[in-house]
Design a protein around this motif. Structure first.
Motif, PDB file in Angstrom:
ATOM      1  N   MET A   3       9.368  29.000 -21.516  1.00 37.70           N
ATOM      2  CA  MET A   3       8.030  28.579 -21.096  1.00 37.70           C
ATOM      3  C   MET A   3       7.997  28.336 -19.585  1.00 37.70           C
ATOM      4  SD  MET A   3       6.946  25.903 -24.100  1.00 37.70           S
ATOM      5  CE  MET A   3       5.431  25.516 -23.251  1.00 37.70           C
ATOM      6  N   THR A   4       6.904  28.764 -18.963  1.00 36.15           N
ATOM      7  CA  THR A   4       6.745  28.528 -17.536  1.00 36.15           C
ATOM      8  C   THR A   4       6.322  27.088 -17.303  1.00 36.15           C
ATOM      9  OG1 THR A   4       6.057  30.824 -17.268  1.00 36.15           O
ATOM     10  CG2 THR A   4       5.567  29.314 -15.461  1.00 36.15           C
ATOM     11  N   ALA A   5       6.972  26.422 -16.360  1.00 37.70           N
ATOM     12  CA  ALA A   5       6.633  25.029 -16.070  1.00 37.70           C
ATOM     13  C   ALA A   5       5.223  24.947 -15.499  1.00 37.70           C
ATOM     14  CB  ALA A   5       7.639  24.448 -15.079  1.00 37.70           C
ATOM     15  N   ALA A   6       4.514  23.898 -15.886  1.00 36.78           N
ATOM     16  CA  ALA A   6       3.171  23.681 -15.352  1.00 36.78           C
ATOM     17  C   ALA A   6       3.256  23.433 -13.849  1.00 36.78           C
ATOM     18  CB  ALA A   6       2.523  22.494 -16.055  1.00 36.78           C
ATOM     19  N   PRO A   7       2.226  23.810 -13.100  1.00 32.18           N
ATOM     20  CA  PRO A   7       2.255  23.594 -11.653  1.00 32.18           C
ATOM     21  C   PRO A   7       2.199  22.104 -11.314  1.00 32.18           C
ATOM     22  CG  PRO A   7       0.081  24.336 -12.351  1.00 32.18           C
ATOM     23  CD  PRO A   7       0.977  24.452 -13.545  1.00 32.18           C
ATOM     24  N   THR A   8       2.765  21.767 -10.165  1.00 29.39           N
ATOM     25  CA  THR A   8       2.708  20.380  -9.699  1.00 29.39           C
ATOM     26  C   THR A   8       1.296  20.071  -9.234  1.00 29.39           C
ATOM     27  OG1 THR A   8       5.029  20.395  -9.039  1.00 29.39           O
ATOM     28  CG2 THR A   8       3.617  18.716  -8.044  1.00 29.39           C
ATOM     29  N   LEU A   9       0.735  18.995  -9.769  1.00 30.44           N
ATOM     30  CA  LEU A   9      -0.636  18.614  -9.445  1.00 30.44           C
ATOM     31  C   LEU A   9      -0.664  17.661  -8.244  1.00 30.44           C
ATOM     32  CD1 LEU A   9      -3.535  19.017 -10.456  1.00 30.44           C
ATOM     33  CD2 LEU A   9      -3.223  16.988 -11.897  1.00 30.44           C
ATOM     34  N   LEU A  10       0.151  16.615  -8.311  1.00 29.84           N
ATOM     35  CA  LEU A  10       0.179  15.600  -7.261  1.00 29.84           C
ATOM     36  C   LEU A  10       1.622  15.378  -6.831  1.00 29.84           C
ATOM     37  CD1 LEU A  10      -1.349  13.373  -5.622  1.00 29.84           C
ATOM     38  CD2 LEU A  10      -0.943  11.830  -7.551  1.00 29.84           C
ATOM     39  N   SER A  11       1.852  15.302  -5.531  1.00 26.45           N
ATOM     40  CA  SER A  11       3.234  15.129  -5.072  1.00 26.45           C
ATOM     41  C   SER A  11       3.291  14.225  -3.846  1.00 26.45           C
ATOM     42  CB  SER A  11       3.870  16.479  -4.738  1.00 26.45           C
ATOM     43  OG  SER A  11       3.198  17.103  -3.656  1.00 26.45           O
ATOM     44  N   ALA A  12       4.413  13.522  -3.751  1.00 25.14           N
ATOM     45  CA  ALA A  12       4.759  12.772  -2.549  1.00 25.14           C
ATOM     46  C   ALA A  12       5.954  13.466  -1.923  1.00 25.14           C
ATOM     47  CB  ALA A  12       5.117  11.332  -2.902  1.00 25.14           C
ATOM     48  N   GLU A  13       5.904  13.667  -0.627  1.00 25.62           N
ATOM     49  CA  GLU A  13       6.961  14.386   0.081  1.00 25.62           C
ATOM     50  C   GLU A  13       7.491  13.518   1.220  1.00 25.62           C
ATOM     51  OE1 GLU A  13       5.103  18.056   1.245  1.00 25.62           O
ATOM     52  OE2 GLU A  13       4.359  18.425  -0.794  1.00 25.62           O
ATOM     53  N   ARG A  14       8.733  13.024   1.048  1.00 27.84           N
ATOM     54  CA  ARG A  14       9.383  12.163   2.050  1.00 27.84           C
ATOM     55  C   ARG A  14       8.438  11.032   2.484  1.00 27.84           C
ATOM     56  NH1 ARG A  14      15.028  12.906   3.209  1.00 27.84           N
ATOM     57  NH2 ARG A  14      15.495  14.727   1.941  1.00 27.84           N
ATOM     58  N   LEU A  15       7.781  10.437   1.546  1.00 29.20           N
ATOM     59  CA  LEU A  15       6.720   9.476   1.822  1.00 29.20           C
ATOM     60  C   LEU A  15       7.285   8.132   2.274  1.00 29.20           C
ATOM     61  CD1 LEU A  15       3.591   9.665   1.497  1.00 29.20           C
ATOM     62  CD2 LEU A  15       3.864   8.308  -0.571  1.00 29.20           C
ATOM     63  N   LYS A  16       6.694   7.594   3.337  1.00 29.42           N
ATOM     64  CA  LYS A  16       7.059   6.261   3.825  1.00 29.42           C
ATOM     65  C   LYS A  16       5.787   5.467   4.106  1.00 29.42           C
ATOM     66  CE  LYS A  16      11.514   7.460   5.940  1.00 29.42           C
ATOM     67  NZ  LYS A  16      12.397   7.268   7.114  1.00 29.42           N
ATOM     68  N   VAL A  17       5.806   4.202   3.713  1.00 33.81           N
ATOM     69  CA  VAL A  17       4.719   3.272   4.042  1.00 33.81           C
ATOM     70  C   VAL A  17       5.366   1.982   4.518  1.00 33.81           C
ATOM     71  CG1 VAL A  17       2.707   1.997   3.232  1.00 33.81           C
ATOM     72  CG2 VAL A  17       3.213   4.251   2.256  1.00 33.81           C
ATOM     73  N   THR A  18       5.111   1.613   5.755  1.00 39.52           N
ATOM     74  CA  THR A  18       5.664   0.368   6.291  1.00 39.52           C
ATOM     75  C   THR A  18       4.516  -0.562   6.690  1.00 39.52           C
ATOM     76  OG1 THR A  18       5.778   1.234   8.541  1.00 39.52           O
ATOM     77  CG2 THR A  18       7.733   1.516   7.166  1.00 39.52           C
ATOM     78  N   PHE A  19       4.804  -1.852   6.656  1.00 36.30           N
ATOM     79  CA  PHE A  19       3.852  -2.873   7.068  1.00 36.30           C
ATOM     80  C   PHE A  19       4.485  -3.726   8.164  1.00 36.30           C
ATOM     81  CE2 PHE A  19       2.844  -2.145   2.500  1.00 36.30           C
ATOM     82  CZ  PHE A  19       1.569  -1.617   2.676  1.00 36.30           C
ATOM     83  N   PRO A  20       3.670  -4.284   9.053  1.00 37.48           N
ATOM     84  CA  PRO A  20       4.233  -5.127  10.116  1.00 37.48           C
ATOM     85  C   PRO A  20       5.028  -6.292   9.534  1.00 37.48           C
ATOM     86  CG  PRO A  20       1.918  -4.634  10.552  1.00 37.48           C
ATOM     87  CD  PRO A  20       2.210  -4.151   9.165  1.00 37.48           C
ATOM     88  N   GLY A  21       6.132  -6.625  10.177  1.00 37.06           N
ATOM     89  CA  GLY A  21       6.952  -7.735   9.712  1.00 37.06           C
ATOM     90  C   GLY A  21       6.297  -9.077   9.977  1.00 37.06           C
ATOM     91  N   ARG A  22       6.769 -10.075   9.279  1.00 36.13           N
ATOM     92  CA  ARG A  22       6.232 -11.418   9.468  1.00 36.13           C
ATOM     93  C   ARG A  22       6.723 -12.011  10.786  1.00 36.13           C
ATOM     94  NH1 ARG A  22       7.646 -13.825   3.454  1.00 36.13           N
ATOM     95  NH2 ARG A  22       6.332 -12.380   2.254  1.00 36.13           N
ATOM     96  N   HIS A  23       5.813 -12.651  11.500  1.00 33.31           N
ATOM     97  CA  HIS A  23       6.149 -13.358  12.740  1.00 33.31           C
ATOM     98  C   HIS A  23       6.911 -12.466  13.719  1.00 33.31           C
ATOM     99  CE1 HIS A  23       4.885 -16.720  10.328  1.00 33.31           C
ATOM    100  NE2 HIS A  23       5.903 -16.583   9.504  1.00 33.31           N
ATOM    101  N   GLY A  24       6.506 -11.199  13.790  1.00 36.51           N
ATOM    102  CA  GLY A  24       7.128 -10.284  14.733  1.00 36.51           C
ATOM    103  C   GLY A  24       8.482  -9.768  14.302  1.00 36.51           C
ATOM    104  N   GLY A  25       8.872 -10.006  13.043  1.00 39.00           N
ATOM    105  CA  GLY A  25      10.164  -9.536  12.538  1.00 39.00           C
ATOM    106  C   GLY A  25      10.144  -8.052  12.241  1.00 39.00           C
TER     107      GLY A  25
END
Length: 329
Positions: free
Chosen positions: A1-23
């Motif tokens: 069976m042929t694999a279904a196509p990829t619908l949604l993907s993350a590629e090398r995904l990064k999400v950063t937030f500012p550190g507390r008190h300048g950390g």
């Protein structure tokens, strides 16, 4: 069976937030590769604070990545307002607390019709709302039109939330702890509903949960997340019957039906602004603490070498020096 196509993907995904008190910045998502195929249910599991919800928000376009990209249908996500609005018609969010996500002043009809009105639906609104409620298991749908959330049971409220997502006929839903706030007797009904929607509508789903039992009952594949990164992935039966990463083993050991003694993780809870060098799990790893990693000749690697980021392939993968050494040996 042929694999279904990829619908949604993350590629090398990064999400950063500012550190507390300048950390140092908090690396909430720190290099994730993940794919969800058409008609597939993927469970994203891990402790609270591991980055699951941030990853889900990034996949929905609610959080813009610091690096990497989200792609839908092979095309990178466009973050203009118009493009995001069109995207969110195809990918819908189902929240964990139906009481919090339903306006107590709105009737069931208005709650489900809200998405149609936002997207300026030009068809028959009443018919679309009735069909969505019926698909979500609230039949006859007209009986629920004028009810308010406080008049419904917890399971019925969750079905209204699901109907609100279905009314736009999405291709994929992201369900964040979809049964966490429900009684045990109702959880099975909602899980059965999600499976039926996959079968009848070809709907894909990412189910975000800390509950490995839920993952076992609903998912085709599972991705285990720790401190911003996926550390083990594969078919749900394979990962949950023969886990290779010590973190997955610890999560499974506390289930009521698990054999042997629960594995109690030591050390501080993970802090995404202070990711250790080497394997990010090594400060709490029972394999390293017991000397097993030393005997396998990988203790130094555990402390100093960051395992490679797992790819979005469907093959079973693990980001663990000790587990890979066992296979090689």
């Amino acid at each position: 069976m042929t694999a279904a196509p990829t619908l949604l993907s993350a590629e090398r995904l990064k999400v950063t937030f500012p550190g507390r008190h300048g950390g140092p910045p908090a690396r909430a998502v720190d290099g994730v590769e993940l794919g969800i195929r058409a008609g597939e249910i993927v469970a994203l599991v891990g402790e609270s604070g591991c980055g699951k919800t941030t990853l889900a928000r990034a996949l929905l376009g609610l959080e813009r990545p610091t690096a990497g990209q989200v792609a839908f249908g092979g095309s990178p996500l466009d973050y203009t307002s118009r493009a995001l609005k069109a995207y969110r018609r195809r990918v819908q969010l189902v929240l964990q607390d139906p009481s919090g996500s339903l306006n107590p002043r709105h009737t069931v009809y208005d709650a489900v019709a809200e998405g149609l009105r936002i997207h300026r639906y030009t068809g028959d609104e009443r018919t679309a709302v009735a069909e969505a409620l019926s698909k979500a298991g609230l039949r006859p749908p007209e009986r629920f039109f004028l009810r308010y959330p406080h008049e419904l049971s917890g399971g019925q409220r969750q079905r209204v939330v699901i109907a609100g997502a279905l009314v736009l006929e999405p291709e994929l839903i992201v369900a964040d702890e979809p049964v966490a706030s429900l009684d045990a007797s109702v959880r099975g009904e909602i899980l059965a509903l999600l499976l039926r929607l996959r079968t009848e509508l070809g709907l894909s789903a990412l189910v975000v949960t800390h509950d490995l039992g839920l993952a076992w009952n609903i998912a085709d594949r599972v991705a285990v997340m720790y401190l911003g990164r996926i550390v083990e992935t594969g078919a749900v039966e394979q990962v949950l019957t023969a886990p290779r990463h010590p973190y997955t083993q610890a999560l499974l050991s506390v289930l009521p039906e698990a054999p042997g003694e629960p594995v109690i993780l030591t050390g501080e809870p993970p802090d995404p602004s202070r990711v250790s060098p080497g394997c990010r799990f090594h400060p709490r790893c029972p394999i390293l603490a017991s000397g097993e990693a030393e005997r396998a000749g990988v203790a130094d690697a555990c402390r100093t070498q960051d395992p490679e980021i797992l790819t979005a392939d469907t093959d079973p993968q693990v980001a663990c020096h000790w587990a890979r050494a066992r296979v090689a040996g």
